[in-house]
Design an enzyme around this catalytic site. Structure first.
Site, PDB file in Angstrom:
ATOM      1  N   ARG A 284       0.423  -1.224   0.124  1.00  0.00           N
ATOM      2  CA  ARG A 284       0.063   0.156   0.573  1.00  0.00           C
ATOM      3  C   ARG A 284       1.045   1.002   0.115  1.00  0.00           C
ATOM      4  O   ARG A 284       0.429   2.065  -0.583  1.00  0.00           O
ATOM      5  CB  ARG A 284      -0.672  -0.305   0.883  1.00  0.00           C
ATOM      6  CG  ARG A 284      -1.756  -0.909   0.715  1.00  0.00           C
ATOM      7  CD  ARG A 284      -2.784  -1.284   2.532  1.00  0.00           C
ATOM      8  NE  ARG A 284      -3.987  -2.190   1.961  1.00  0.00           N
ATOM      9  CZ  ARG A 284      -4.378  -3.281   2.802  1.00  0.00           C
ATOM     10  NH1 ARG A 284      -4.134  -2.642   4.301  1.00  0.00           N
ATOM     11  NH2 ARG A 284      -5.333  -3.934   2.658  1.00  0.00           N
ATOM     12  N   PHE A 406      -6.144  -2.011  -6.653  1.00  0.00           N
ATOM     13  CA  PHE A 406      -5.534  -2.820  -5.772  1.00  0.00           C
ATOM     14  C   PHE A 406      -4.968  -2.308  -4.814  1.00  0.00           C
ATOM     15  O   PHE A 406      -4.681  -1.163  -4.470  1.00  0.00           O
ATOM     16  CB  PHE A 406      -4.562  -3.667  -6.676  1.00  0.00           C
ATOM     17  CG  PHE A 406      -3.210  -2.775  -7.325  1.00  0.00           C
ATOM     18  CD1 PHE A 406      -2.860  -2.965  -8.558  1.00  0.00           C
ATOM     19  CD2 PHE A 406      -2.806  -1.648  -6.852  1.00  0.00           C
ATOM     20  CE1 PHE A 406      -1.492  -1.990  -9.214  1.00  0.00           C
ATOM     21  CE2 PHE A 406      -1.541  -1.387  -6.963  1.00  0.00           C
ATOM     22  CZ  PHE A 406      -1.298  -1.042  -8.497  1.00  0.00           C
ATOM     23  N   GLU A 407      -4.433  -3.135  -4.090  1.00  0.00           N
ATOM     24  CA  GLU A 407      -4.290  -3.701  -2.475  1.00  0.00           C
ATOM     25  C   GLU A 407      -5.166  -2.424  -1.711  1.00  0.00           C
ATOM     26  O   GLU A 407      -4.984  -1.414  -1.149  1.00  0.00           O
ATOM     27  CB  GLU A 407      -2.875  -2.520  -2.513  1.00  0.00           C
ATOM     28  CG  GLU A 407      -1.831  -2.952  -3.543  1.00  0.00           C
ATOM     29  CD  GLU A 407      -1.439  -4.182  -3.180  1.00  0.00           C
ATOM     30  OE1 GLU A 407      -1.727  -4.765  -2.248  1.00  0.00           O
ATOM     31  OE2 GLU A 407      -1.076  -4.904  -3.783  1.00  0.00           O
ATOM     32  N   GLY A 408      -6.579  -3.274  -2.151  1.00  0.00           N
ATOM     33  CA  GLY A 408      -7.742  -2.578  -1.743  1.00  0.00           C
ATOM     34  C   GLY A 408      -8.450  -1.238  -2.055  1.00  0.00           C
ATOM     35  O   GLY A 408      -7.491   0.251  -1.891  1.00  0.00           O
ATOM     36  N   HIS A 413     -10.957   1.446   1.876  1.00  0.00           N
ATOM     37  CA  HIS A 413     -10.409   2.652   2.691  1.00  0.00           C
ATOM     38  C   HIS A 413     -10.819   3.032   3.819  1.00  0.00           C
ATOM     39  O   HIS A 413     -10.323   3.567   4.737  1.00  0.00           O
ATOM     40  CB  HIS A 413      -9.243   3.276   2.162  1.00  0.00           C
ATOM     41  CG  HIS A 413      -7.818   1.746   1.819  1.00  0.00           C
ATOM     42  ND1 HIS A 413      -7.685   0.806   3.058  1.00  0.00           N
ATOM     43  CD2 HIS A 413      -7.333   1.012   0.639  1.00  0.00           C
ATOM     44  CE1 HIS A 413      -6.181   0.354   2.288  1.00  0.00           C
ATOM     45  NE2 HIS A 413      -6.804   0.159   0.698  1.00  0.00           N
TER      46      HIS A 413
END
Length: 529
Positions: A284, A406-408, A413
């Site tokens: 992230r 991507f990466e959440g 978030h």
């Protein structure tokens, strides 16, 4: 094609004066500058020329194996032979033992700016190594870290499945104990670098279920699943599909099937998500810098074009609307880099873990959305040429669009910030963030303005904490928090502008940021609670 030039002066100024990287243990400013210049030369001459051809050619699936674009394997071997894979890994495992922030700030941004597809193949090595150092056994570290440090092996992060994307409680890939190891069966999707011809082996970090489905996240464990054994025999892992993507054509993104693949547990059973968090957190932060790299590339392309292209008797950059877009792109790039570097320096201090946990998702969201905004603006500056492949602006936008997913996904978030992080540890993380912003205000010549913005944020936080529907305000509160952090980073840039190569540039941009962010903060706060 606009040639890639690494923004070395801006990177080094941000590290040294804005983020004060010299406070990092074992940081050597002169060495960092030497490394940056050496790597920039390598990236500009060896990596950047692969970008446009790699985008056009893409990856191919041949006889069940992935072939990367022409030139990628040779460039990666030179990258590895020069020691870039192991720059920050411990010397005991073949690395060079330099501070982790050096690899993230220098290699991460410059590699992505030069060739995003190539950067995707190298980006997870550092995160996998950190996971091994935190959760791996002595024997696992001794076996795999030297391979990662040398570039003989690369790494992946295998989480998502067809029925379990963001909600990992739905993971169905299962690991069963067999003999002195484990066997993994299941399917993973969207795996960056899932198979390729750059390295001899690939170390897959796989999240798999060892408990019952009813246990949700508690039934997940983390495994090391090598693509091959020491004799070179392939593990039972196959590529079922090579994803056809909007961008990042040079990055091999695969669907993988595990048919009883040999694996070994890393960390404790049932604590897989905790172990994987080390790698996800690293990814992230890397995604924030990916956003910075794309924004910087977009700004450079647009600025150079606008300074040469003439319309109405003057160059484009003399036209007010074009000048506005260039100013906003430049401000975004510098501010997002400052935010990311402040986070990287905080990451090196164990006593600031709460601040890192709060800043990481905020930086990820703001920097990826800012990068998309800057990349889109570059196309507008170039007009019809921006829509063509000639100047690289359209590829830059295609490549960065995935970063908000991507990466959440950014919305997740935002929801986590509004519902969990604000309340975590009885609100301690939020208080630490507020103190961080207040500290930057105290260092700014115009600190009263930042302190006033912080008060607006505090009011919105109180309103959100009192709301029985915080998710409905999650997007607004994330935008408010990201804008406040961006403004705080710009106050820091303004405070140290005298050390910059062009102080007047920073002062002009600061006043622009003040005007726009003050209004945005009031607006987003009005939508919270």
């Amino acid at each position: 094609m606009t040639p890639f030039t690494a923004p070395l002066d801006d990177i080094l100024f941000s590290l040294e004066h804005v983020a004060q990287a010299r406070t990092i243990p074992d940081w050597d400013s002169d060495l960092a500058a030497q490394i940056a210049r050496h790597f920039a030369q390598f990236a500009e001459s060896e990596i950047a020329p692969l970008n446009a051809p790699g985008d056009r050619q893409g990856c191919r699936l041949q006889h069940g194996r992935v072939r990367t674009p022409d030139g990628y394997p040779q460039a990666f071997r030179r990258y590895a032979d020069q020691g870039w894979c192991g720059l920050t890994l411990p010397e005991a495992f073949g690395g060079q033992g330099l501070p982790g922030a050096m690899a993230s700030a220098l290699l991460g941004e410059i590699t992505t700016g030069a060739c995003p597809g190539f950067a995707m193949a190298t980006g997870l090595i550092k995160g996998a190594a950190q996971t091994l150092l935190v959760s791996g056994s002595v024997e696992q570290q001794a076996r795999y870290l030297p391979r990662l440090a040398s570039g003989a092996w690369t790494a992946t992060m295998c989480l998502s499945e067809p029925g379990a994307g963001s909600d990992l409680s739905g993971v169905r890939t299962r690991a069963v104990a067999e003999g002195d190891g484990w066997a993994i069966r299941g399917e993973k999707i969207f795996i960056s670098g899932g198979d390729h011809d750059l390295s001899d082996g690939i170390l897959h970090l796989v999240l798999a279920r060892t408990g019952e489905m009813s246990e949700g996240l508690k039934g997940l464990s983390l495994f090391l699943c090598p693509s091959q054994d020491d004799a070179g025999n392939r593990n039972a892992i196959s590529v079922t599909r090579l994803e056809e993507k909007m961008g990042l054509h040079g990055s091999p993104t695969c669907q993988l099937r595990f048919d009883g693949a040999r694996a070994e547990l890393i960390g404790e059973p049932g604590k897989g998500l905790l172990g994987m968090f080390t790698m996800m957190n690293s990814a992230r932060i890397g995604t924030s810098l990916l956003g910075v790299a794309h924004a910087a590339r977009a700004t450079d392309i647009a600025t150079r074009y606008a300074a040469e292209r003439r319309q109405g008797g003057v160059t484009l950059d003399r036209h007010p609307d074009v000048a506005r877009m260039l100013r906003e792109m430049d401000a975004l790039t510098l501010g997002m880099r400052a935010m990311s570097h402040l986070l990287l320096v905080a990451l090196t201090d164990p006593g600031r873990a709460d601040l890192v946990d709060f800043l990481t998702p905020v930086c990820k969201v703001f920097c990826t959305e800012g990068a998309i905004e800057a990349s889109n603006a570059a196309i507008q500056v170039l007009g019809g040429y921006g829509y063509l492949q000639e100047y690289h602006a359209e590829q830059n936008l295609r490549d960065v669009r995935i970063a908000a997913i991507f990466e959440g996904a950014n919305g997740i978030h935002a929801s986590t910030l509004a519902t969990r992080l604000l309340r975590l540890k009885e609100g301690k993380l939020a208080e630490v963030f507020a103190a961080f912003v207040a500290g930057l205000a105290a260092q700014s010549p115009d600190g009263a303005a930042l302190a006033a913005a912080l008060e607006v944020w505090n009011g919105a936080r109180t309103a959100l904490l009192g709301s029985d529907r915080p998710r409905e305000s999650a997007h607004a509160f994330m935008q408010l928090t990201g804008t406040l952090l961006f403004l705080a980073a710009w106050h820091r840039l303004y405070a140290v502008s005298g050390h910059a190569a062009d102080p007047a540039r920073l002062e002009r941009l600061y006043h622009h940021v003040r005007r726009t962010c003050d209004a945005k903060i009031v607006y987003w706060a009005s939508l919270c609670g």
